[in-house]
Design an enzyme around this catalytic site. Structure first.
Site, short mmCIF file in Angstrom:
data_model
loop_
_atom_site.label_atom_id
_atom_site.label_comp_id
_atom_site.label_asym_id
_atom_site.label_seq_id
_atom_site.Cartn_x
_atom_site.Cartn_y
_atom_site.Cartn_z
N GLY A 12 -16.74 -37.75 10.92
CA GLY A 12 -17.03 -39.17 10.93
C GLY A 12 -15.86 -39.94 10.35
O GLY A 12 -14.70 -39.53 10.49
N ILE A 14 -14.83 -40.68 7.05
CA ILE A 14 -14.04 -40.04 6.00
C ILE A 14 -13.50 -38.69 6.47
O ILE A 14 -12.34 -38.34 6.20
CB ILE A 14 -14.89 -39.88 4.72
N GLY A 15 -14.31 -37.92 7.17
CA GLY A 15 -13.83 -36.64 7.70
C GLY A 15 -12.66 -36.83 8.64
O GLY A 15 -11.69 -36.06 8.61
N ASN A 105 -20.61 -38.55 -1.01
CA ASN A 105 -21.07 -39.50 -2.01
C ASN A 105 -22.13 -38.88 -2.90
O ASN A 105 -22.79 -37.90 -2.53
CB ASN A 105 -21.67 -40.74 -1.33
N LYS A 212 -17.96 -43.16 -10.02
CA LYS A 212 -18.14 -43.79 -8.71
C LYS A 212 -19.62 -43.97 -8.40
O LYS A 212 -20.05 -45.01 -7.90
CB LYS A 212 -17.46 -42.96 -7.62
N ASN A 216 -22.45 -47.02 -6.96
CA ASN A 216 -23.11 -46.78 -5.67
C ASN A 216 -24.61 -46.60 -5.78
O ASN A 216 -25.36 -46.94 -4.86
CB ASN A 216 -22.53 -45.51 -5.02
N GLU A 293 -29.26 -41.20 2.01
CA GLU A 293 -29.01 -40.18 1.00
C GLU A 293 -29.49 -40.62 -0.38
O GLU A 293 -28.73 -40.70 -1.34
CB GLU A 293 -27.52 -39.80 0.98
#
Length: 334
Positions: A12, A14-15, A105, A212, A216, A293
Site C-alpha cells: 500500500g 507505506i509499503g 501503526n 507516536k 494517533n 485498527e
C-alpha cells in the site's frame, strides 16, 4: 549491506514508499499482493510520486508467498487487522536469517519483548495477538521494529504519492537499556539510507512507537466516530478536553511501564494543529469500508493499563464508542 532479496508484504502507501527506496538501494524487490494491486504491480511496476518527480521500479508481485521463496528482508506494512492472515501465509518467505521489518501503526505484537519495565517484559498482549499465533509465525528475535514519519497515499493501485516526511526510525524490539546497536540493525539502516530515506537508529524502539501512538490513539478513533477532520476535532473545546483526558491516562501508563513522555497533551495538540485540517488514516479507512485498527491503537493501551492497575475510564469510553461505531459499519468483529 549488499543488495538483498526483499519482499514487501502489504504494498500500500507505506509499503510502496519503502519498496521503492529498497529497490533504489539495489535490492531485488518482490511483493505479496492481490486484486487490483497485484495486477497493477505485475503490469506497471511500483511507482512513487513526490512533487514533480516520478520514479518507477520493477517488482516481482505474486499472490502466493510460496512463489517468491525465502527472502533476506521481509517488510510487513499492513494494518493490524490483517496480521492474523499474514501470520498464516508468511512462512515461505522466512528463513533462519531473514530479517522482518515491521512498518505498522500502534502497538505491535512484539511490544513487550524489551524496552519496557521488567515487570511486563515478555508478556503477551492479547488485544493484538490473542492466541500468540503471530509470535509463533514470526520469531521476535528476527524482527526489526520501526516508526514511520512519512505521509503517503495511493493515487491508484501500485502508485504511491509522498506528501511530506521521508524518515523512519528503526530499532531492535528485544534491546535493553545500554545495549549497543547490532550489526544487522546498522546494516539495515544503511540500506534504507542508500534508498534515499532519512533513518534514525533507536536504542528503544518501544519509546518511539509509544510517542507516536500517544497522538494517533485519540485523533484516529474520534475522527472515525465523528467524521471530522483534525482541525475541527481540536477546535471543539469539549472534544479537545476529552482527548486530553485520554492522553493523560496513556501518559501515566507510559511512565509506569518505562516509557515516559515529557510533553503535555497541549504540546501535542499544537503539533497536530500545525499540520492543518486533514482526515486521519482511520477516517479514510471508514470511508473506504476497510477494517479499523482499534485494538492496536486503543485496546492495547487499555490492556497495559490493566496490567499496571491503572484505571482508564476515558480510554474505556473512547474504545467503547469507536468500537460500537465500527461494528455498526461492519468494520470491526463483534
Amino acid at each position: 549491506m549488499n543488495p538483498e532479496k526483499v519482499c514487501i508484504y502489504g504494498a500500500g502507501a507505506i509499503g510502496g514508499w519503502l519498496g521503492v527506496a529498497l529497490a533504489k538501494a539495489g535490492c531485488e524487490l518482490s511483493a505479496v499482493a492481490r486484486g487490483q494491486t497485484l495486477a497493477a504491480l505485475q503490469q506497471n511496476g511500483l511507482t512513487l510520486v513526490h512533487g514533480d518527480a516520478r520514479e518507477t521500479v520493477a517488482v516481482n508481485a505474486q499472490q502466493d508467498p510460496a512463489a517468491l521463496g525465502v527472502q533476506d528482508v521481509v517488510v510487513i506494512a499492513v494494518k493490524a487487522p490483517a496480521m492474523p492472515d499474514v501470520a498464516r501465509q508468511i512462512a515461505p518467505l522466512i528463513g533462519p536469517q531473514t530479517l522482518v521489518l515491521t512498518a505498522m501503526n500502534g502497538v505491535p505484537w512484539w511490544f513487550l519483548a524489551g524496552g519496557v519495565d521488567a515487570s511486563l517484559r515478555g508478556l503477551q498482549l492479547k488485544t493484538v495477538d490473542p492466541q500468540g499465533d503471530i509470535a509463533r509465525s514470526i520469531p521476535t528475535e528476527q524482527v526489526i521494529g520501526s516508526v514511520v514519519h512519512a505521509s503517503c497515499s495511493l493515487d491508484a493501485p501500485g502508485v504511491v504519492r509522498r506528501h511530506f516526511g521521508n524518515s523512519i526510525i528503526v530499532g531492535e524490539p528485544t534491546a535493553q537499556p545500554g545495549d549497543a546497536a547490532t550489526e544487522r540493525l546498522l546494516a539495515l539502516a544503511e540500506l534504507l539510507r542508500a534508498g534515499g530515506l532519512e533513518v534514525k537508529v533507536s536504542g528503544n524502539i518501544q519509546r518511539d512507537a509509544w510517542y507516536k501512538l500517544w497522538g494517533n490513539m485519540t485523533m484516529n478513533p474520534v475522527s472515525a466516530i465523528t467524521g471530522a477532520t483534525t482541525d475541527k476535532i481540536l477546535g471543539d473545546e469539549l472534544v479537545r478536553n476529552f482527548i486530553t483526558a485520554v492522553m493523560l491516562e496513556a501518559k501515566e501508563i507510559g511512565a509506569r511501564i518505562g516509557l515516559p513522555i515529557e510533553d503535555s497533551p497541549q504540546d501535542r495538540h499544537q503539533v497536530t494543529l500545525k499540520l492543518g485540517g486533514f482526515k486521519t488514516s482511520m477516517l479514510q479507512d471508514v470511508e473506504a469500508g476497510k477494517p479499523v485498527e482499534l485494538d492496536a491503537l486503543v485496546g492495547a493501551v487499555r490492556e497495559m493499563g490493566a496490567m499496571c492497575g491503572i484505571a482508564t475510564p476515558f480510554t474505556d469510553a473512547l474504545l467503547g464508542l469507536s468500537r460500537l461505531r465500527a461494528q455498526q459499519l461492519g468494520l470491526y468483529p463483534l
